[in-house]
Design a protein around this motif. Sequence first.
Motif, PDB file in Angstrom:
ATOM      1  N   ARG A   1       0.829  -1.200   0.000  1.00  0.00           N
ATOM      2  CA  ARG A   1       0.000   0.000   0.000  1.00  0.00           C
ATOM      3  C   ARG A   1       0.866   1.254   0.000  1.00  0.00           C
ATOM      4  O   ARG A   1       0.545   2.246  -0.653  1.00  0.00           O
ATOM      5  CB  ARG A   1      -0.909  -0.003   1.229  1.00  0.00           C
ATOM      6  N   TYR A   2       1.967   1.176   0.732  1.00  0.00           N
ATOM      7  CA  TYR A   2       2.878   2.319   0.779  1.00  0.00           C
ATOM      8  C   TYR A   2       3.434   2.596  -0.615  1.00  0.00           C
ATOM      9  O   TYR A   2       3.447   3.741  -1.088  1.00  0.00           O
ATOM     10  CB  TYR A   2       3.993   2.015   1.778  1.00  0.00           C
ATOM     11  N   ALA A   3       3.856   1.518  -1.285  1.00  0.00           N
ATOM     12  CA  ALA A   3       4.394   1.682  -2.637  1.00  0.00           C
ATOM     13  C   ALA A   3       3.336   2.272  -3.562  1.00  0.00           C
ATOM     14  O   ALA A   3       3.608   3.153  -4.385  1.00  0.00           O
ATOM     15  CB  ALA A   3       4.884   0.338  -3.166  1.00  0.00           C
ATOM     16  N   ALA A   4       2.081   1.799  -3.390  1.00  0.00           N
ATOM     17  CA  ALA A   4       1.012   2.281  -4.272  1.00  0.00           C
ATOM     18  C   ALA A   4       0.767   3.773  -4.069  1.00  0.00           C
ATOM     19  O   ALA A   4       0.637   4.533  -5.033  1.00  0.00           O
ATOM     20  CB  ALA A   4      -0.267   1.494  -3.994  1.00  0.00           C
ATOM     21  N   VAL A   5       0.737   4.199  -2.799  1.00  0.00           N
ATOM     22  CA  VAL A   5       0.430   5.605  -2.567  1.00  0.00           C
ATOM     23  C   VAL A   5       1.605   6.476  -3.016  1.00  0.00           C
ATOM     24  O   VAL A   5       1.431   7.595  -3.504  1.00  0.00           O
ATOM     25  CB  VAL A   5       0.035   5.856  -1.100  1.00  0.00           C
ATOM     26  N   ARG A   6       2.819   5.937  -2.911  1.00  0.00           N
ATOM     27  CA  ARG A   6       3.972   6.694  -3.416  1.00  0.00           C
ATOM     28  C   ARG A   6       3.880   6.882  -4.922  1.00  0.00           C
ATOM     29  O   ARG A   6       4.152   7.959  -5.445  1.00  0.00           O
ATOM     30  CB  ARG A   6       5.271   5.949  -3.082  1.00  0.00           C
ATOM     31  N   ALA A   7       3.475   5.810  -5.603  1.00  0.00           N
ATOM     32  CA  ALA A   7       3.358   5.890  -7.064  1.00  0.00           C
ATOM     33  C   ALA A   7       2.302   6.928  -7.444  1.00  0.00           C
ATOM     34  O   ALA A   7       2.519   7.765  -8.331  1.00  0.00           O
ATOM     35  CB  ALA A   7       2.994   4.520  -7.618  1.00  0.00           C
ATOM     36  N   THR A   8       1.162   6.889  -6.736  1.00  0.00           N
ATOM     37  CA  THR A   8       0.098   7.849  -7.019  1.00  0.00           C
ATOM     38  C   THR A   8       0.591   9.265  -6.800  1.00  0.00           C
ATOM     39  O   THR A   8       0.280  10.172  -7.570  1.00  0.00           O
ATOM     40  CB  THR A   8      -1.079   7.600  -6.077  1.00  0.00           C
ATOM     41  N   TYR A   9       1.356   9.428  -5.737  1.00  0.00           N
ATOM     42  CA  TYR A   9       1.842  10.751  -5.399  1.00  0.00           C
ATOM     43  C   TYR A   9       2.757  11.287  -6.503  1.00  0.00           C
ATOM     44  O   TYR A   9       2.658  12.447  -6.908  1.00  0.00           O
ATOM     45  CB  TYR A   9       2.583  10.668  -4.062  1.00  0.00           C
ATOM     46  N   ARG A  10       3.614  10.399  -7.010  1.00  0.00           N
ATOM     47  CA  ARG A  10       4.501  10.817  -8.100  1.00  0.00           C
ATOM     48  C   ARG A  10       3.690  11.251  -9.311  1.00  0.00           C
ATOM     49  O   ARG A  10       3.994  12.240  -9.971  1.00  0.00           O
ATOM     50  CB  ARG A  10       5.439   9.674  -8.496  1.00  0.00           C
ATOM     51  N   GLN A  11       2.635  10.487  -9.599  1.00  0.00           N
ATOM     52  CA  GLN A  11       1.806  10.838 -10.757  1.00  0.00           C
ATOM     53  C   GLN A  11       1.171  12.209 -10.569  1.00  0.00           C
ATOM     54  O   GLN A  11       1.113  13.013 -11.506  1.00  0.00           O
ATOM     55  CB  GLN A  11       0.703   9.788 -10.937  1.00  0.00           C
ATOM     56  N   THR A  12       0.726  12.483  -9.342  1.00  0.00           N
ATOM     57  CA  THR A  12       0.080  13.771  -9.105  1.00  0.00           C
ATOM     58  C   THR A  12       1.084  14.910  -9.273  1.00  0.00           C
ATOM     59  O   THR A  12       0.771  15.947  -9.860  1.00  0.00           O
ATOM     60  CB  THR A  12      -0.527  13.793  -7.701  1.00  0.00           C
ATOM     61  N   ILE A  13       2.293  14.703  -8.742  1.00  0.00           N
ATOM     62  CA  ILE A  13       3.329  15.737  -8.867  1.00  0.00           C
ATOM     63  C   ILE A  13       3.623  15.983 -10.352  1.00  0.00           C
ATOM     64  O   ILE A  13       3.739  17.127 -10.803  1.00  0.00           O
ATOM     65  CB  ILE A  13       4.618  15.280  -8.160  1.00  0.00           C
ATOM     66  N   ALA A  14       3.722  14.883 -11.105  1.00  0.00           N
ATOM     67  CA  ALA A  14       4.022  15.041 -12.527  1.00  0.00           C
ATOM     68  C   ALA A  14       2.892  15.795 -13.229  1.00  0.00           C
ATOM     69  O   ALA A  14       3.137  16.615 -14.118  1.00  0.00           O
ATOM     70  CB  ALA A  14       4.233  13.677 -13.171  1.00  0.00           C
ATOM     71  N   SER A  15       1.648  15.545 -12.809  1.00  0.00           N
ATOM     72  CA  SER A  15       0.517  16.260 -13.411  1.00  0.00           C
ATOM     73  C   SER A  15       0.584  17.739 -13.094  1.00  0.00           C
ATOM     74  O   SER A  15       0.330  18.587 -13.946  1.00  0.00           O
ATOM     75  CB  SER A  15      -0.796  15.715 -12.891  1.00  0.00           C
ATOM     76  N   LEU A  16       0.931  18.036 -11.831  1.00  0.00           N
ATOM     77  CA  LEU A  16       1.070  19.431 -11.438  1.00  0.00           C
ATOM     78  C   LEU A  16       2.145  20.092 -12.295  1.00  0.00           C
ATOM     79  O   LEU A  16       2.006  21.237 -12.736  1.00  0.00           O
ATOM     80  CB  LEU A  16       1.438  19.489  -9.960  1.00  0.00           C
ATOM     81  N   ALA A  17       3.222  19.333 -12.546  1.00  0.00           N
ATOM     82  CA  ALA A  17       4.317  19.878 -13.349  1.00  0.00           C
ATOM     83  C   ALA A  17       3.844  20.132 -14.777  1.00  0.00           C
ATOM     84  O   ALA A  17       4.301  21.068 -15.437  1.00  0.00           O
ATOM     85  CB  ALA A  17       5.482  18.909 -13.348  1.00  0.00           C
ATOM     86  N   ARG A  18       2.906  19.303 -15.250  1.00  0.00           N
ATOM     87  CA  ARG A  18       2.439  19.484 -16.627  1.00  0.00           C
ATOM     88  C   ARG A  18       1.554  20.708 -16.790  1.00  0.00           C
ATOM     89  O   ARG A  18       1.264  21.125 -17.904  1.00  0.00           O
ATOM     90  CB  ARG A  18       1.686  18.238 -17.083  1.00  0.00           C
ATOM     91  N   ALA A  19       1.092  21.258 -15.644  1.00  0.00           N
ATOM     92  CA  ALA A  19       0.224  22.431 -15.729  1.00  0.00           C
ATOM     93  C   ALA A  19       0.915  23.541 -16.509  1.00  0.00           C
ATOM     94  O   ALA A  19       0.284  24.227 -17.315  1.00  0.00           O
ATOM     95  CB  ALA A  19      -0.137  22.914 -14.326  1.00  0.00           C
ATOM     96  N   THR A  20       2.230  23.709 -16.303  1.00  0.00           N
ATOM     97  CA  THR A  20       2.930  24.782 -17.021  1.00  0.00           C
ATOM     98  C   THR A  20       2.957  24.500 -18.513  1.00  0.00           C
ATOM     99  O   THR A  20       2.879  25.417 -19.329  1.00  0.00           O
ATOM    100  CB  THR A  20       4.367  24.931 -16.518  1.00  0.00           C
TER     101      THR A  20
END
Lengths: 434, 426
Positions: B227-246
């Motif tokens: 579960r920890y690995a899964a939430v870390r992966a999700t978190y990375r995806q969210t950060i990458a999405s935030l980065a794509r905002a620019t």
Amino acid sequence: MDAVPPRARVYVACVALLAVPCLLPLPATHAPWWATGLLAALCTACEHGVRRGFGGTFYPVLLAGAFLLPPSAAALVPLPAALLSPVEHPPVVPRRVWRAAQPALAVWCAAQVHGTLGGRDAVVGRDFPYALLPAGAAVLAFCLVLTALDGGLRAAAGLVPPRRAWRGLLTRTLAPVAVHGLAGLMMAVLWRSPYGPVAALLVLLPMCVSWWVFAQYHRERAAHQATIRALVQAVDIKDGYTRGHSERVGQASVLIARELGMDDDRVEVLRFAGILHDVGKLGVPTRLLRKDGPLTPEERRIIELHPEYGHEMVRGISFLGEARAAILHHHERLDGSGYPYGLAGDRIPECARIVAVADAFDAMTSTRTYSRARPVEAAVAELERCAGTQFDPRMVGALVRALHRCGWHPAVTADEPSHGGGPAQRAPSTGAPR
Amino acid sequence: MTPLRLIHAAAALTAAGSLAVTLWTGLDDRGVALAFGVLIAVGELTRWNASQTRQTAPLGAAGSLSYALLGADAGRPAQHDAAQVVTVVLVAGLLGAVPHIWSGRGHTPDHLARRILTAGFAAVCYQPLSHQGVFAAWGGPAHALLLLTLLGLTSLCGAVLAAALAHCRTRWPFGPLLREELRGLLGIGSAVCATGAVMALAVAVIGLWALPVFCLPLLLVQLSVHRYAAVRATYRQTIASLARATEIAGCTPAGHARRVAALSLAVGRDLGLTGPELTVLEYAALMHDIGQLSLVDPVPAGATAGLPAAEQRRIALLGGAVVRQTGVDAAVAVVVERQADPYPEQPVAARIVRAVNAYEEKTRDAGPTGPLHALAELRLGTAGDYAPEVVESLARVLARPRGLRERVPARRTGLSDPAPGWVTHG
């Protein structure tokens, strides 16, 4: 908030008085004192570490005590942990007494049940699988006492009405305590084996690692939720007039989804869909979003790109699932005249139809540059008028029923209506947002 | 690739030899062998890819180690020898790997080689001496400590092996990879060791009943790690999405954030950063341009490296403010804030982000000679802006063949998708 009602204090005192007789026969028992001391020290150390990292209680040592020691000695094991571990919130004394008395009573009962069924002999004689039976019974007794006392405290403190105080407590605690019980049983067996307490200590290591990882998981999840909120805030900064709109659309989508009887996972996804539906506005120039006055067809076309921008942004976030489709299609209309793809009827994903209704409803009931807020009844009438052409009648009906039942009290963290009272510019046909 | 061949050949040789010996002598203690085989196979079935190079199957690892160190079954001395241990681990590992091979996930040969060699090492250390009765004097608690010592040694060997395999696969420097593996030993590794020892001892005391009784707590560990690995992966995806905002807002060209993040990570690895430092570096590199969202007039093509220093610093501070709101580790915000400072005042991660960002912007439309010119310009700028050691490391990374530098995922569009598995564990 720190004031503890006198009823709760009396209740804690009663439980403590109940626990005292458990310890009375101590001088007469032939308990292995060094084992009791070692277990109590272990329990204190674990409690200290676990509470600092995560909160909650660490049961394997307590249960191992119940499987190894006579009841009155086993009841002694949780006491040092309760008296020495730090208490975060006042009042300190009742909390310490409660933390000592509750597990002491539970462990005493568990040890009593275990001993009556001949569990201690089974542990010493390594009589498997029979040893599992007294251990299981002891775990059940432990759980029953814990939840009974817990529910009593909740009722006495007035946190929940007495009738609901015990609901669901047992089922929630039984599974984790059962796993801890197996670890405790393994500890007890190894403790009594030729390999001794050293081997028993090894059992604790995987359990501690599991607790640590679980704490990390919670921290990471909290950070993740903060990041999602930041995505929404970024939109709010650009499009100041719609502050709080995203959160309210999330709440309205949840209302509809619950009314339609969707399961909890799907409801949660719909909450995200509602919150993030306008995230694509990040890609629309701020000048257009804040423009007072009518938009040219060219400008409108640019604004109408926002569902696609939003989908492009969240495409990589796998846990959003069908919420991504909702973000892409929340401006489709049932008769096929919406955008971006002009889908019609059932071709529009169900979640997108829900978000479309929630979005229009909130747009009408909140103040915009181009329109004042309308009362809920007027918004509902408008939604019902457009059901069938623009909105799915099933979703509109669900929203109306939900509003009848619970009303509309959106709680939004950043809800401060800021409006410039610009020239009235109505969105086409309904108050649907641009 | 010689070390890789060497490791695979050693594993294959061990496996073939053990298989031959076992076929010749037959299986001893069939019930025990079957029970452990099932346990290991189930553990391997539930294996998952924690990252590009690491794979995690705590249950399988603990099962194979405890079978290698099993001295008795319910008080009766165990009969199996080291060759049988390797055979059982091999067969169970192969059976458990079938779905993984079928779906084409992960480096199954590497994983199997590691498993066979570590189990073989532990078994060769323990079983022959145990059969000769050398450990008879080590009764009681001393035996538990002996097992722990052996397991510690085995895990050290396993860490070296894993680091060597990862080094061969990725060409990242060996030292930091080994450090990362050793750090992993403190967390889940210690749980695996302790469980291996406990299962070996518990089977010696109460027989095979110990396996189901103790599997449940270990499954709990596995579940929470998962579960920890899964939430870390999700978190990375969210950060990458935030980065794509620019990128979506048109402030920066498509894919810029992802390219800067990938190259920054490669440079960070080359400079010897590990674990959490790499995570901070990756997040900061992904979000380094986010300050441009707050600008009223976008910078042309998002190229900040050519702006006056004061303007660069202002945008960096705006970005830091946005990052602080996102609830990411505060260290990330510091890196984003300081990315435009002169390098002697910067943290290492900010130096890397600054140099890599400048390189990316200079090579963007510069044609085939662009990289050389860009590097030359960066070297000239080392007097104040770009740290010399970072520029040299960047040159080293760029000199490597492309396939090793940057693992490109199979399906990807132009925008900054997260490249899978760059961050291992924290």
